[in-house]
Design a protein around this motif. Structure first.
Motif, PDB file in Angstrom:
ATOM      1  N   LEU A 163       0.826  -1.214   0.000  1.00  0.00           N
ATOM      2  CA  LEU A 163       0.000   0.000   0.000  1.00  0.00           C
ATOM      3  C   LEU A 163       0.855   1.256   0.000  1.00  0.00           C
ATOM      4  O   LEU A 163       0.538   2.236  -0.663  1.00  0.00           O
ATOM      5  CB  LEU A 163      -0.937   0.004   1.216  1.00  0.00           C
TER       6      LEU A 163
ATOM      7  N   GLY B 149       1.924   2.179  -3.395  1.00  0.00           N
ATOM      8  CA  GLY B 149       0.888   2.524  -4.357  1.00  0.00           C
ATOM      9  C   GLY B 149       0.178   1.373  -5.030  1.00  0.00           C
ATOM     10  O   GLY B 149      -0.520   1.592  -6.022  1.00  0.00           O
ATOM     11  N   THR B 150       0.304   0.169  -4.540  1.00  0.00           N
ATOM     12  CA  THR B 150      -0.437  -0.951  -5.121  1.00  0.00           C
ATOM     13  C   THR B 150      -1.911  -0.789  -4.776  1.00  0.00           C
ATOM     14  O   THR B 150      -2.270  -0.256  -3.733  1.00  0.00           O
ATOM     15  CB  THR B 150       0.091  -2.288  -4.546  1.00  0.00           C
ATOM     16  N   SER B 151      -2.773  -1.267  -5.650  1.00  0.00           N
ATOM     17  CA  SER B 151      -4.215  -1.125  -5.420  1.00  0.00           C
ATOM     18  C   SER B 151      -4.645  -1.884  -4.169  1.00  0.00           C
ATOM     19  O   SER B 151      -4.002  -2.849  -3.754  1.00  0.00           O
ATOM     20  CB  SER B 151      -4.998  -1.655  -6.624  1.00  0.00           C
ATOM     21  N   LEU B 152      -5.753  -1.451  -3.615  1.00  0.00           N
ATOM     22  CA  LEU B 152      -6.274  -2.092  -2.409  1.00  0.00           C
ATOM     23  C   LEU B 152      -6.689  -3.534  -2.691  1.00  0.00           C
ATOM     24  O   LEU B 152      -6.451  -4.425  -1.866  1.00  0.00           O
ATOM     25  CB  LEU B 152      -7.457  -1.293  -1.862  1.00  0.00           C
ATOM     26  N   ALA B 153      -7.260  -3.782  -3.857  1.00  0.00           N
ATOM     27  CA  ALA B 153      -7.666  -5.142  -4.222  1.00  0.00           C
ATOM     28  C   ALA B 153      -6.448  -6.052  -4.373  1.00  0.00           C
ATOM     29  O   ALA B 153      -6.453  -7.209  -3.915  1.00  0.00           O
ATOM     30  CB  ALA B 153      -8.475  -5.130  -5.512  1.00  0.00           C
ATOM     31  N   GLY B 154      -5.407  -5.555  -5.016  1.00  0.00           N
ATOM     32  CA  GLY B 154      -4.186  -6.346  -5.165  1.00  0.00           C
ATOM     33  C   GLY B 154      -3.525  -6.636  -3.831  1.00  0.00           C
ATOM     34  O   GLY B 154      -3.025  -7.741  -3.577  1.00  0.00           O
ATOM     35  N   THR B 155      -3.525  -5.656  -2.964  1.00  0.00           N
ATOM     36  CA  THR B 155      -2.947  -5.830  -1.637  1.00  0.00           C
ATOM     37  C   THR B 155      -3.755  -6.836  -0.823  1.00  0.00           C
ATOM     38  O   THR B 155      -3.191  -7.689  -0.134  1.00  0.00           O
ATOM     39  CB  THR B 155      -2.897  -4.476  -0.900  1.00  0.00           C
TER      40      THR B 155
END
Length: 110
Positions: free
Chosen positions: A40, A43-49
Motif C-alpha cells: 500500500l 501505491g499498489t491497489s487495495l484489491a491487489g494488496t
C-alpha cells in the motif's frame, strides 16, 4: 555445572524443534501484516494488496499445519507402524509365491 538449566518459567522450552517452528510461524504472520502495508505504501491497489494478504495467510496456514504434522511425526511412529513391513521376498506362506523352481507335480495331465 555445565550450563544453564531450563526452568518452568523460562521463555524457551526444552524442545528446540518446537521453538524453531513457532518462530517460523511468528515471522510468517509478521510478514502477512508487513507485506500488504509495504504494498500500500508503494501505491499498489487495495484489491491487489488484499489478494496478496489472503494468499500469504493461506500459505502461512498450510505451512503451520505441515510443521505441526511433522512435529507429531518426529515424536514417534504410531503403534500400527511400529512392526517392520516385510518385503516381497520375505513373505511367508505356501504355493507359487514362495519362489524357486517347482517340480512337475502341479502340471495338468492330458
Amino acid at each position: 555445572m555445565s550450563g544453564p538449566h531450563p526452568t518452568p518459567d523460562s521463555p524457551r522450552t526444552a524442545n528446540p524443534t518446537q521453538d524453531s517452528a513457532t518462530d517460523v510461524v511468528r515471522w510468517a504472520a509478521f510478514s502477512c501484516v508487513l507485506v500488504p502495508v509495504v504494498l500500500l505504501w508503494y501505491g499498489t491497489s487495495l484489491a491487489g494488496t488484499a489478494g496478496t494478504a489472503l494468499g500469504l495467510a493461506a500459505v502461512t496456514a498450510v505451512c503451520r499445519l505441515l510443521l505441526r504434522q511433522s512435529e507429531r511425526g518426529a515424536a514417534g511412529p504410531p503403534a500400527e507402524e511400529s512392526a517392520p513391513h516385510r518385503g516381497r521376498r520375505h513373505r511367508t506362506g505356501t504355493g507359487a509365491h514362495r519362489g524357486g523352481r517347482h517340480t512337475g507335480g502341479n502340471t495338468p495331465v492330458g
